[in-house]
Design a protein around this motif. Structure first.
Motif, PDB file in Angstrom:
ATOM      1  N   LYS A 166       0.579  -0.687  -0.354  1.00  0.00           N
ATOM      2  CA  LYS A 166      -0.247   0.005  -0.058  1.00  0.00           C
ATOM      3  C   LYS A 166       1.164   1.208   0.064  1.00  0.00           C
ATOM      4  CE  LYS A 166      -2.649  -1.472   3.715  1.00  0.00           C
ATOM      5  NZ  LYS A 166      -3.000  -3.283   3.513  1.00  0.00           N
ATOM      6  N   ILE A 167       1.449   2.183  -0.787  1.00  0.00           N
ATOM      7  CA  ILE A 167       1.957   3.299  -1.367  1.00  0.00           C
ATOM      8  C   ILE A 167       2.165   3.855  -2.245  1.00  0.00           C
ATOM      9  CG2 ILE A 167       4.500   3.986  -2.363  1.00  0.00           C
ATOM     10  CD1 ILE A 167       4.593  -0.135  -2.738  1.00  0.00           C
ATOM     11  N   TYR A 168       1.354   5.465  -1.059  1.00  0.00           N
ATOM     12  CA  TYR A 168       1.033   6.636  -1.534  1.00  0.00           C
ATOM     13  C   TYR A 168       2.754   7.261  -2.099  1.00  0.00           C
ATOM     14  CZ  TYR A 168      -3.900   5.793  -0.218  1.00  0.00           C
ATOM     15  OH  TYR A 168      -5.308   5.718  -0.493  1.00  0.00           O
ATOM     16  N   VAL A 169       2.355   8.056  -3.307  1.00  0.00           N
ATOM     17  CA  VAL A 169       3.654   8.947  -3.823  1.00  0.00           C
ATOM     18  C   VAL A 169       2.188  10.568  -3.611  1.00  0.00           C
ATOM     19  CG1 VAL A 169       4.899   9.512  -4.856  1.00  0.00           C
ATOM     20  CG2 VAL A 169       4.695   6.785  -4.944  1.00  0.00           C
ATOM     21  N   LEU A 170       3.483  11.648  -2.877  1.00  0.00           N
ATOM     22  CA  LEU A 170       2.818  13.044  -2.773  1.00  0.00           C
ATOM     23  C   LEU A 170       3.626  13.781  -3.442  1.00  0.00           C
ATOM     24  CD1 LEU A 170       1.181  11.706  -0.589  1.00  0.00           C
ATOM     25  CD2 LEU A 170       2.078  13.435   1.039  1.00  0.00           C
ATOM     26  N   THR A 171       3.162  14.125  -4.572  1.00  0.00           N
ATOM     27  CA  THR A 171       3.677  15.439  -5.796  1.00  0.00           C
ATOM     28  C   THR A 171       3.208  16.814  -5.532  1.00  0.00           C
ATOM     29  OG1 THR A 171       2.608  14.646  -7.813  1.00  0.00           O
ATOM     30  CG2 THR A 171       4.875  12.918  -7.257  1.00  0.00           C
ATOM     31  N   GLN A 172       4.274  17.319  -5.799  1.00  0.00           N
ATOM     32  CA  GLN A 172       3.321  19.047  -6.069  1.00  0.00           C
ATOM     33  C   GLN A 172       4.041  19.455  -7.473  1.00  0.00           C
ATOM     34  OE1 GLN A 172       3.537  20.938  -2.392  1.00  0.00           O
ATOM     35  NE2 GLN A 172       3.956  23.356  -3.242  1.00  0.00           N
TER      36      GLN A 172
ATOM     37  N   PHE B 105       1.583  22.411  -0.875  1.00  0.00           N
ATOM     38  CA  PHE B 105       2.517  22.121   0.169  1.00  0.00           C
ATOM     39  C   PHE B 105       3.512  22.474   0.579  1.00  0.00           C
ATOM     40  CE2 PHE B 105       1.406  17.232  -1.728  1.00  0.00           C
ATOM     41  CZ  PHE B 105       0.608  17.807  -0.797  1.00  0.00           C
ATOM     42  N   GLN B 106       3.432  22.994   1.773  1.00  0.00           N
ATOM     43  CA  GLN B 106       4.698  23.897   2.399  1.00  0.00           C
ATOM     44  C   GLN B 106       5.402  23.355   2.855  1.00  0.00           C
ATOM     45  OE1 GLN B 106       4.282  27.466   2.433  1.00  0.00           O
ATOM     46  NE2 GLN B 106       2.129  26.023   1.178  1.00  0.00           N
ATOM     47  N   GLY B 107       5.751  21.836   3.153  1.00  0.00           N
ATOM     48  CA  GLY B 107       7.134  20.373   3.486  1.00  0.00           C
ATOM     49  C   GLY B 107       6.684  19.370   4.127  1.00  0.00           C
ATOM     50  N   THR B 108       7.331  18.771   4.143  1.00  0.00           N
ATOM     51  CA  THR B 108       6.971  17.224   4.098  1.00  0.00           C
ATOM     52  C   THR B 108       6.313  17.367   4.970  1.00  0.00           C
ATOM     53  OG1 THR B 108       9.208  16.804   5.663  1.00  0.00           O
ATOM     54  CG2 THR B 108       9.894  16.550   3.566  1.00  0.00           C
ATOM     55  N   ALA B 109       5.771  17.390   6.103  1.00  0.00           N
ATOM     56  CA  ALA B 109       4.847  17.244   7.339  1.00  0.00           C
ATOM     57  C   ALA B 109       3.894  17.874   6.490  1.00  0.00           C
ATOM     58  CB  ALA B 109       5.158  17.705   8.409  1.00  0.00           C
ATOM     59  N   ASP B 110       3.379  18.876   6.085  1.00  0.00           N
ATOM     60  CA  ASP B 110       2.732  19.327   5.662  1.00  0.00           C
ATOM     61  C   ASP B 110       2.154  18.649   4.451  1.00  0.00           C
ATOM     62  OD1 ASP B 110       0.981  22.224   5.501  1.00  0.00           O
ATOM     63  OD2 ASP B 110       1.148  21.830   4.237  1.00  0.00           O
ATOM     64  N   ALA B 111       2.919  18.051   3.066  1.00  0.00           N
ATOM     65  CA  ALA B 111       2.179  17.563   2.710  1.00  0.00           C
ATOM     66  C   ALA B 111       1.107  16.417   3.085  1.00  0.00           C
ATOM     67  CB  ALA B 111       3.078  16.827   1.595  1.00  0.00           C
ATOM     68  N   VAL B 112       1.972  15.416   3.883  1.00  0.00           N
ATOM     69  CA  VAL B 112       1.304  14.150   4.781  1.00  0.00           C
ATOM     70  C   VAL B 112      -0.644  14.752   5.803  1.00  0.00           C
ATOM     71  CG1 VAL B 112       1.184  12.545   6.381  1.00  0.00           C
ATOM     72  CG2 VAL B 112       3.139  12.978   4.575  1.00  0.00           C
ATOM     73  N   ARG B 113      -0.202  16.039   6.145  1.00  0.00           N
ATOM     74  CA  ARG B 113      -0.611  16.705   7.166  1.00  0.00           C
ATOM     75  C   ARG B 113      -2.115  17.245   5.871  1.00  0.00           C
ATOM     76  NH1 ARG B 113       1.498  20.835   8.608  1.00  0.00           N
ATOM     77  NH2 ARG B 113       1.474  20.427  11.161  1.00  0.00           N
ATOM     78  N   GLN B 114      -2.321  17.329   4.659  1.00  0.00           N
ATOM     79  CA  GLN B 114      -3.667  17.487   4.024  1.00  0.00           C
ATOM     80  C   GLN B 114      -3.799  16.741   3.224  1.00  0.00           C
ATOM     81  OE1 GLN B 114      -2.531  21.002   0.949  1.00  0.00           O
ATOM     82  NE2 GLN B 114      -0.892  21.969   2.011  1.00  0.00           N
ATOM     83  N   TYR B 115      -3.246  15.463   3.846  1.00  0.00           N
ATOM     84  CA  TYR B 115      -3.729  14.557   3.159  1.00  0.00           C
ATOM     85  C   TYR B 115      -4.528  13.547   4.582  1.00  0.00           C
ATOM     86  CZ  TYR B 115      -3.824  14.585  -2.024  1.00  0.00           C
ATOM     87  OH  TYR B 115      -3.945  14.909  -3.420  1.00  0.00           O
ATOM     88  N   ILE B 116      -4.990  13.694   5.558  1.00  0.00           N
ATOM     89  CA  ILE B 116      -4.571  13.291   6.623  1.00  0.00           C
ATOM     90  C   ILE B 116      -5.850  12.214   7.520  1.00  0.00           C
ATOM     91  CG2 ILE B 116      -5.314  14.572   8.403  1.00  0.00           C
ATOM     92  CD1 ILE B 116      -2.767  12.336   8.917  1.00  0.00           C
ATOM     93  N   TRP B 117      -7.027  13.413   6.557  1.00  0.00           N
ATOM     94  CA  TRP B 117      -7.829  12.219   5.930  1.00  0.00           C
ATOM     95  C   TRP B 117      -8.188  11.350   5.280  1.00  0.00           C
ATOM     96  CZ3 TRP B 117      -9.931  12.574   0.903  1.00  0.00           C
ATOM     97  CH2 TRP B 117      -9.291  12.994  -0.023  1.00  0.00           C
ATOM     98  N   LEU B 118      -7.350  11.078   4.176  1.00  0.00           N
ATOM     99  CA  LEU B 118      -7.631  10.091   3.525  1.00  0.00           C
ATOM    100  C   LEU B 118      -6.481   8.757   4.181  1.00  0.00           C
ATOM    101  CD1 LEU B 118      -7.894   8.394   0.547  1.00  0.00           C
ATOM    102  CD2 LEU B 118      -5.757   9.705   0.042  1.00  0.00           C
TER     103      LEU B 118
END
Length: 429
Positions: free
Chosen positions: A52-58, A97-110
């Motif tokens: 189960k792998i997500y890739v966060l990109t901007q 996305f403002q940074g590594t943690a913010d990228a994850v935070r914005q998708y925390i609902w998922l």
């Protein structure tokens, strides 16, 4: 490992890797002739039975999306996936996305919806082979809230990294970002606690963060929700959580290279040509590196001298000399060429009549490297058209130059020819 969800961070704009990141995301940069950087963490996950792998990109994510869609599709009988989550604006959060943690935070609902125990957070631009099962097991054995993977470091390289101190049980008690001088010496630790021998511990008395982490699910969700202003894992979230959370270090003592700069990227690629035993090998049946299947014809070499080099699929080489270089897929090298200490990324397509006779007199510059051209210490990006009698040798030994309108940059003395660039016949760089 069914209880682990992997999150690969696509990285920022990739300014240190520019111009390779001009038209693509950092994890989509080609590697070793046929792979891309993203193939490394995804393959490590698959080999570690994490599916189960997500890739966060901007940034510039089109080529990355295309590669992942073509390379990784699991059968319908598993719940495995590799999916891209691109930065998006929502009514609640209009920011990118403002940074590594913010990228994850914005998708925390998922991410919250998955019934898992741990989140494994990885970086998309490192070269290493690692069994994440051992990493996650160490996290569980120590009942850690957060586990960081660390590499032992000697004094010479230590000040380039974020360092940490541990106590006798391996718990992280202090952090320091790229310390120098006396501040650096303060960060020495007994690395034998983590499993090094006495001699190794004396040679490498520092531990540096690899930028990959395992979090307990509920701990990550709590940390991201309670401190909205903290946008980065390595610099803010993890140091701030160390006093009242069990933050553990896991020692990784294999080859690991952060290839975030042109020079590091160039050196890591060319190191693959070494024989015997390069620092990193793609020839490991037990832990293969996967990529997109292209179904290309084999490479054709016509009266060539090739030494200490890697040649990708579908190349056509004619009466040329290649030394200590990597040629990517569909690379075309005409007669009389000399290529040394260089990385030729190849092409995304063949021109019609790919096996044509090359002709320097018809005025057109076809895909590939034209006849009687010399290339030394260079990176030639994909789909470049380099004419006949061109010399890319950095004859003035320039360290830094920006010549985008002429189709090239010089970074750390390495000439980088842009993707799709056209270099006319007779040019000298």
């Amino acid at each position: 490992m069914k209880r682990v969800l992997a999150i690969i961070l696509g990285g920022g704009a990739g300014t240190r890797l520019y111009p390779l990141t001009k038209l693509r995301a950092k994890p989509a940069v080609p590697l070793a002739g046929k792979y891309r950087l993203i193939d490394i963490p995804v393959s490590n996950c698959i080999n570690s039975e994490i599916f189960k792998i997500y890739v966060l990109t901007q940034f510039n994510s089109a080529s990355l999306n295309r590669h992942i869609a073509r390379a990784y599709s699991f059968s319908g009988f598993t719940e495995g996936f590799v999916e891209v989550l691109a930065a998006q604006q929502t009514p609640e959060n209009p920011n990118w996305f403002q940074g590594t943690a913010d990228a994850v935070r914005q998708y925390i609902w998922l991410l919250e919806e998955w019934d898992v125990d741990e989140y494994l957070i990885l970086s998309g631009d490192h070269l290493y082979r690692m069994d994440y099962r051992l990493f996650v097991q160490r996290h569980r054995d120590t009942n850690a809230d957060i586990t960081l993977s660390v590499v032992p470091m000697d004094e010479r390289r230590a000040s380039d990294f974020g360092l940490m101190k541990i106590n006798d049980s391996g718990r992280v008690v202090d952090f320091s970002e790229k310390p120098k001088g006396e501040a650096l010496r303060q960060m020495q630790v007994d690395t034998s606690i983590l499993g090094l021998t006495g001699d190794q511990a004396r040679q490498k008395p520092y531990i540096a963060s690899m930028g990959i982490y395992v979090f307990k699910k509920d701990v990550l969700i709590k940390l991201l929700k309670e401190a909205q202003e903290r946008t980065d894992f390595g610099k803010e979230i993890i140091p701030a959580s160390a006093p009242d959370h069990n933050v553990q270090a896991y020692l990784f003592d294999g080859y690991w290279e952060d290839i975030g700069t042109i020079e590091a990227f160039y050196e890591a690629n060319l190191a693959l040509t070494r024989q015997p035993q390069p620092a990193f090998s793609f020839y490991d049946e037990n832990a293969p590196i996967y990529s997109r299947a292209r179904y290309l014809p084999p490479s054709k070499l016509l009266d060539c001298q090739v030494t200490e080099s890697i040649v990708g699929d579908g190349c056509i080489l004619k009466n040329c000399r290649i030394h200590h270089s990597i040629l990517g897929v569909r690379a075309r090298i005409e007669a009389g060429c000399t290529i040394e200490d260089s990385l030729i990324m190849g092409a995304d397509f063949y021109q019609p009549f790919a096996e044509r006779q090359s002709d320097c007199n018809d005025g057109n510059i076809p895909l590939g490297i034209g006849a009687n051209t010399t290339i030394r210490r260079a990176i030639v990006d994909k789909n470049a058209r380099i004419g006949c009698d061109v010399h890319i040798i950095n004859k003035d030994r320039i360290q830094e130059a920006e010549r985008e309108e002429q189709g090239f940059y010089i970074r750390s003395g390495i000439t980088v020819v842009l993707k799709n660039a056209v270099i006319p016949d007779g040019t000298v760089i």
